[in-house]
Write an enzyme that holds these catalytic residues in place. Structure first.
Site, mmCIF file in Angstrom:
data_model
loop_
_atom_site.group_PDB
_atom_site.id
_atom_site.type_symbol
_atom_site.label_atom_id
_atom_site.label_comp_id
_atom_site.label_asym_id
_atom_site.label_seq_id
_atom_site.Cartn_x
_atom_site.Cartn_y
_atom_site.Cartn_z
ATOM 1 N N ARG A 129 -13.581 -8.594 2.682
ATOM 2 C CA ARG A 129 -12.167 -8.334 2.372
ATOM 3 C C ARG A 129 -11.338 -9.561 2.751
ATOM 4 N NH1 ARG A 129 -10.003 -3.244 1.812
ATOM 5 N NH2 ARG A 129 -8.182 -4.403 1.090
ATOM 6 N N HIS A 163 -7.505 0.790 -6.213
ATOM 7 C CA HIS A 163 -7.668 -0.072 -5.031
ATOM 8 C C HIS A 163 -8.376 -1.359 -5.495
ATOM 9 C CE1 HIS A 163 -7.815 -1.337 -1.015
ATOM 10 N NE2 HIS A 163 -8.627 -0.459 -0.469
ATOM 11 N N ARG A 188 0.881 -1.185 0.000
ATOM 12 C CA ARG A 188 0.000 0.000 0.000
ATOM 13 C C ARG A 188 0.906 1.219 0.000
ATOM 14 N NH1 ARG A 188 -5.271 1.522 3.525
ATOM 15 N NH2 ARG A 188 -6.100 0.094 1.971
ATOM 16 N N GLN A 211 -10.203 -3.962 -3.061
ATOM 17 C CA GLN A 211 -11.489 -3.492 -2.543
ATOM 18 C C GLN A 211 -12.573 -3.615 -3.613
ATOM 19 O OE1 GLN A 211 -12.243 -2.058 0.730
ATOM 20 N NE2 GLN A 211 -14.283 -2.503 -0.054
HETATM 21 N N1 CP Z 1 -11.204 -0.120 2.715
HETATM 22 C C1 CP Z 1 -9.918 -0.173 3.093
HETATM 23 O O1 CP Z 1 -9.000 -0.426 2.292
HETATM 24 O O2 CP Z 1 -9.727 0.043 4.413
HETATM 25 P P1 CP Z 1 -8.329 0.274 5.136
HETATM 26 O O3 CP Z 1 -7.803 1.606 4.677
HETATM 27 O O4 CP Z 1 -8.677 0.262 6.596
HETATM 28 O O5 CP Z 1 -7.391 -0.832 4.760
HETATM 29 N N1 NVA Z 2 -9.917 6.744 -1.230
HETATM 30 C C1 NVA Z 2 -9.522 6.314 0.079
HETATM 31 C C2 NVA Z 2 -9.726 4.842 0.224
HETATM 32 C C3 NVA Z 2 -9.397 4.302 1.586
HETATM 33 C C4 NVA Z 2 -9.617 2.820 1.676
HETATM 34 C C5 NVA Z 2 -8.071 6.703 0.314
HETATM 35 O O1 NVA Z 2 -7.244 6.510 -0.578
HETATM 36 O O2 NVA Z 2 -7.752 7.206 1.404
#
Ligand code: CP
Ligand code: NVA
Length: 331
Positions: free
Chosen positions: A316, A153, A126, A156
């Protein structure tokens, strides 16, 4: 191949089906890179693993394997689902804070990639820069999974479609309305919906639309798979007749200094009772979480009977396990 697409949620699979899916050793950086069969293979394996977990059946499909998880941004769901998922699959997960690695002091991604590939069986990352993740995947000869970049993402978005499939029984022909920021979530959902023949309408304020290259890729995929991709600036037009209403935060990780200006720009893009009234009566409401109640979604809708946000969050785990098993399993 699994012929899963035709069967949509048919029989349970076993470990030998993993190899037949032909995904071992691949990376998962974007849903756009997957074939339709690969998307449905992930759903089939996720469904099987979810059942096994619920029945308390051991499923050590990744015994002895180690996943490295590099985080340069915060996470609750991604970190915990991948880490618990690896344990449940009989393997190990290492949490690697990017700031504690030499990468945080400037060691090149291509060096980090080749070193980690000699210790690990897979990497989940990430971070901010999508090109960095592409470099990592190019230089690491083990599977690399995108756990969120500024651009996409995908894990997700795959989980969201799996959850929609559980609730609706099919995906093809449904309409998703995404209201809000044309961010990593909107981009990933554009790829994912178009890939499975779901219609998607993204409503974003002027200047906050999804990435033009992603839109073009999704429009091309939609043409192939018989669905529609619309990018509009009117949230009501997007919500009309929707089967799924989706939103995400207005200020993503890394954009904190823009919060005030974004708050202003996104007024009118909230999912609330009035917007819900435009969607189909049986529409479901989705949000990847974390949610900012009173901004992109009201408390009433988020906690209401049409919201499936905690099913998404639970899934997830099951979908991440399916991805790991398919990419890292070689039995
Ligand atoms: N939705 C999601 O990716 O959550 P986190 O940022 O908590 O991993
Ligand atoms: N768009 C958000 C998603 C978090 C899961 C971010 O990048 O912070």
């Amino acid at each position: 191949m699994l012929a899963a697409r035709k069967k949509e949620f048919a029989n349970e699979l076993d470990r030998t089906d993993i190899r037949k899916a032909g995904m071992a050793g691949k990376d998962l950086l974007s849903v756009h890179d997957l074939s339709v069969d690969e998307v449905y293979a992930i759903f089939e394996v996720a469904k099987t693993l979810k059942k096994k977990q619920q029945r308390g059946e051991e499923h050590h499909w990744l015994k002895g394997k180690t996943l490295g998880m590099i985080f340069q941004k915060s996470s609750t769901r991604t970190r915990v689902s991948f880490e618990v998922g690896m344990w449940q699959l009989g393997g190990t997960a290492l949490f690697l804070n990017a700031n504690d690695l030499q990468i945080g002091r400037g060691e090149p991604v291509k060096d980090t990639a080749r070193v980690l590939a000699r210790y690990l069986d897979g990497i989940m990352i990430r971070t901010y820069s999508h090109p960095d993740v592409m470099d990592l995947a190019q230089y690491a000869d083990i599977p690399v999974v995108n756990g969120l970049t500024d651009l996409l993402h995908p894990c997700q978005a795959l989980t969201d479609l799996f959850t929609a499939l559980e609730h609706k029984g099919t995906l093809k022909g449904l309409k998703m309305a995404y209201l809000g920021d044309g961010n990593n979530m909107a981009n990933a959902l554009l790829h994912a919906c178009a890939k499975v023949g779901m219609n998607i309408a993204v409503a974003a304020p002027i200047g906050y639309e999804p990435h033009p290259v992603v839109v073009a890729e999704a429009q091309h995929a939609a043409l192939v798979h018989g669905s529609a991709v619309e990018i509009v600036n009117d949230p009501r037009a997007a919500a009309a007749g929707a089967d799924i209403l989706y939103t995400d935060v207005w200020t993503s990780m890394g954009q904190e200094t823009e919060q005030a200006i974004r708050y202003k720009a996104f007024q009118g893009f909230q999912i609330n009772r009035e917007i819900m009234a435009l969607a189909r009566p049986d529409a479901i409401v989705m949000h990847c979480l974390p949610a900012h109640r009173g901004e992109e979604i009201t408390e009433e809708v988020l906690e209401g009977p049409q919201s499936v946000v905690f099913d998404e969050a639970e899934n997830r785990l099951h979908v991440q396990k399916a991805i790991l098993a398919l990419l890292m399993g070689d039995q």
